[in-house]
Design an enzyme around this catalytic site. Structure first.
Site, PDB file in Angstrom:
ATOM      1  N   ASN A   4       0.824  -1.217   0.000  1.00  0.00           N
ATOM      2  CA  ASN A   4       0.000   0.000   0.000  1.00  0.00           C
ATOM      3  C   ASN A   4       0.854   1.261   0.000  1.00  0.00           C
ATOM      4  O   ASN A   4       0.365   2.347   0.322  1.00  0.00           O
ATOM      5  CB  ASN A   4      -0.895   0.042   1.242  1.00  0.00           C
ATOM      6  CG  ASN A   4      -1.816  -1.149   1.363  1.00  0.00           C
ATOM      7  OD1 ASN A   4      -1.722  -1.920   2.299  1.00  0.00           O
ATOM      8  ND2 ASN A   4      -2.699  -1.308   0.406  1.00  0.00           N
TER       9      ASN A   4
ATOM     10  N   ASN B  34      -2.651  -8.107  -2.060  1.00  0.00           N
ATOM     11  CA  ASN B  34      -3.678  -8.063  -3.106  1.00  0.00           C
ATOM     12  C   ASN B  34      -3.541  -6.857  -4.040  1.00  0.00           C
ATOM     13  O   ASN B  34      -4.086  -6.855  -5.136  1.00  0.00           O
ATOM     14  CB  ASN B  34      -5.083  -8.102  -2.492  1.00  0.00           C
ATOM     15  CG  ASN B  34      -5.307  -7.019  -1.467  1.00  0.00           C
ATOM     16  OD1 ASN B  34      -4.501  -6.839  -0.553  1.00  0.00           O
ATOM     17  ND2 ASN B  34      -6.389  -6.282  -1.599  1.00  0.00           N
ATOM     18  N   HIS B  35      -2.800  -5.821  -3.609  1.00  0.00           N
ATOM     19  CA  HIS B  35      -2.601  -4.650  -4.470  1.00  0.00           C
ATOM     20  C   HIS B  35      -1.260  -4.673  -5.217  1.00  0.00           C
ATOM     21  O   HIS B  35      -0.832  -3.646  -5.747  1.00  0.00           O
ATOM     22  CB  HIS B  35      -2.692  -3.361  -3.646  1.00  0.00           C
ATOM     23  CG  HIS B  35      -4.076  -3.065  -3.181  1.00  0.00           C
ATOM     24  ND1 HIS B  35      -5.138  -2.948  -4.053  1.00  0.00           N
ATOM     25  CD2 HIS B  35      -4.600  -2.876  -1.943  1.00  0.00           C
ATOM     26  CE1 HIS B  35      -6.234  -2.705  -3.369  1.00  0.00           C
ATOM     27  NE2 HIS B  35      -5.939  -2.662  -2.089  1.00  0.00           N
TER      28      HIS B  35
ATOM     29  N   HIS C 246      -1.094 -12.673   3.815  1.00  0.00           N
ATOM     30  CA  HIS C 246      -1.856 -11.453   3.563  1.00  0.00           C
ATOM     31  C   HIS C 246      -3.331 -11.827   3.477  1.00  0.00           C
ATOM     32  O   HIS C 246      -3.825 -12.261   2.438  1.00  0.00           O
ATOM     33  CB  HIS C 246      -1.365 -10.822   2.258  1.00  0.00           C
ATOM     34  CG  HIS C 246      -1.755  -9.396   2.113  1.00  0.00           C
ATOM     35  ND1 HIS C 246      -1.110  -8.378   2.764  1.00  0.00           N
ATOM     36  CD2 HIS C 246      -2.725  -8.813   1.388  1.00  0.00           C
ATOM     37  CE1 HIS C 246      -1.660  -7.233   2.451  1.00  0.00           C
ATOM     38  NE2 HIS C 246      -2.653  -7.461   1.622  1.00  0.00           N
TER      39      HIS C 246
ATOM     40  N   HIS D 253      -4.451  -4.077   8.602  1.00  0.00           N
ATOM     41  CA  HIS D 253      -3.882  -2.803   9.084  1.00  0.00           C
ATOM     42  C   HIS D 253      -4.119  -2.564  10.573  1.00  0.00           C
ATOM     43  O   HIS D 253      -3.777  -1.510  11.084  1.00  0.00           O
ATOM     44  CB  HIS D 253      -4.391  -1.600   8.281  1.00  0.00           C
ATOM     45  CG  HIS D 253      -3.981  -1.639   6.845  1.00  0.00           C
ATOM     46  ND1 HIS D 253      -4.185  -0.584   5.981  1.00  0.00           N
ATOM     47  CD2 HIS D 253      -3.364  -2.588   6.114  1.00  0.00           C
ATOM     48  CE1 HIS D 253      -3.724  -0.913   4.785  1.00  0.00           C
ATOM     49  NE2 HIS D 253      -3.228  -2.120   4.836  1.00  0.00           N
TER      50      HIS D 253
HETATM   51 FE   FE2 Z   1      -3.986  -5.780   1.316  1.00  0.00          FE
END
Ligand code: FE2
Length: 258
Positions: free
Chosen positions: A40, A67-68, A149, A176
């Site tokens: 992120n 995932n990003h 993750h 997070h």
């Molecule tokens: Fe993520």
């Protein structure tokens, strides 16, 4: 050997919190190896070449993702040459980047793995359990570190119980929010989520007002990254180099003065 794992670095606030504290943490915990989750780090989604390089300049040994990973097109320009970067092993496109980073340290082969969860997430191409089985066979190591993750704590805890005798460190990322369940279970250090580096006044690193607008009105928002003083989250894990197992795990959280 002490391994410092820093949780999801979100946008500018997260990068600043990390860069401002990393030297001090390295000294304080006598860190031998530094891993950060950088998925992120560029405006909340993905990572750029410049940011990746800034992590290396700060002494980072391995950058894990999530995932990003492929949210910024820039990643395709440098991922093949980014030797310190690990992408989730069970996510498309599977042929790009590396699913494991192996580092030789103090005569030990230390493997850093990155997996996506399946619960409440829809990008995993294969179960993280079967993927990890395959990776353990394909990449023999002395010390195995997994960045799991995932969204669901239950999936991560189940993963820990399944692999704890073959893996030395499992760190959850993605939510997070740092969990208080750190433990060493039969020589495997574990935490369900390590937490983030990002704006302290935020909703998991995103702008508060935009997030509230989305929740209250169902309107589509851009989920802008929040600015302002950042917090830092991480864990330090001590590995017994003779036994090749984890002996302790300690949570770290640094919050800005309010
Ligand atoms: Fe993520």
């Amino acid at each position: 050997m002490n391994i410092l794992f820093i949780g999801d670095i979100v946008g500018r606030s997260g990068r600043s919190a990390f860069l401002e504290n990393v030297d001090c943490l390295r000294k304080q915990y006598q860190v031998d190896m530094l891993i950060v989750n950088g998925e992120n780090s560029a405006h909340g989604k993905g990572i750029t070449r410049k940011i990746y390089q800034s992590f290396l300049d700060a002494g980072v040994d391995v950058v894990t993702l999530g995932n990003h990973t492929f949210s910024k097109n820039d990643i395709f320009q440098f991922i093949e040459s980014a030797g310190a970067m690990v992408r989730p092993a069970n996510m498309e496109p599977l042929h790009v980047g590396q699913p494991v980073k192996i580092i030789e340290k103090n005569g030990l082969r230390i493997g850093v793995f990155n997996l996506l969860g399946e619960v409440f997430m829809d990008q995993a191409t294969e179960s993280p359990f079967s993927t990890m089985e395959r990776l353990l066979e394909d990449y023999p190591c002395d010390i195995h570190i997994v960045d799991f993750h995932g969204e669901a704590t239950s999936e991560k805890i189940a993963f820990m119980h399944y692999f704890k005798d073959r893996v030395e460190m499992i760190v959850g990322t993605h939510t997070h929010v740092q969990t208080a369940d750190e433990m060493v279970m039969d020589g495997c250090a574990y935490i369900s989520d390590v937490g983030m580096c990002g704006a302290y006044r935020s909703v998991i690193g995103r702008d508060i007002q935009e997030t509230l607008t989305k929740i209250l009105t169902k309107e589509k928002t851009r989920f802008t990254v929040a600015e302002g003083p950042g917090m830092l989250s991480g864990v330090v894990v001590e590995i017994d180099e003779i036994a090749k197992r984890a002996v302790s795990i300690q949570r770290i959280q640094i919050r800005p003065e309010q």
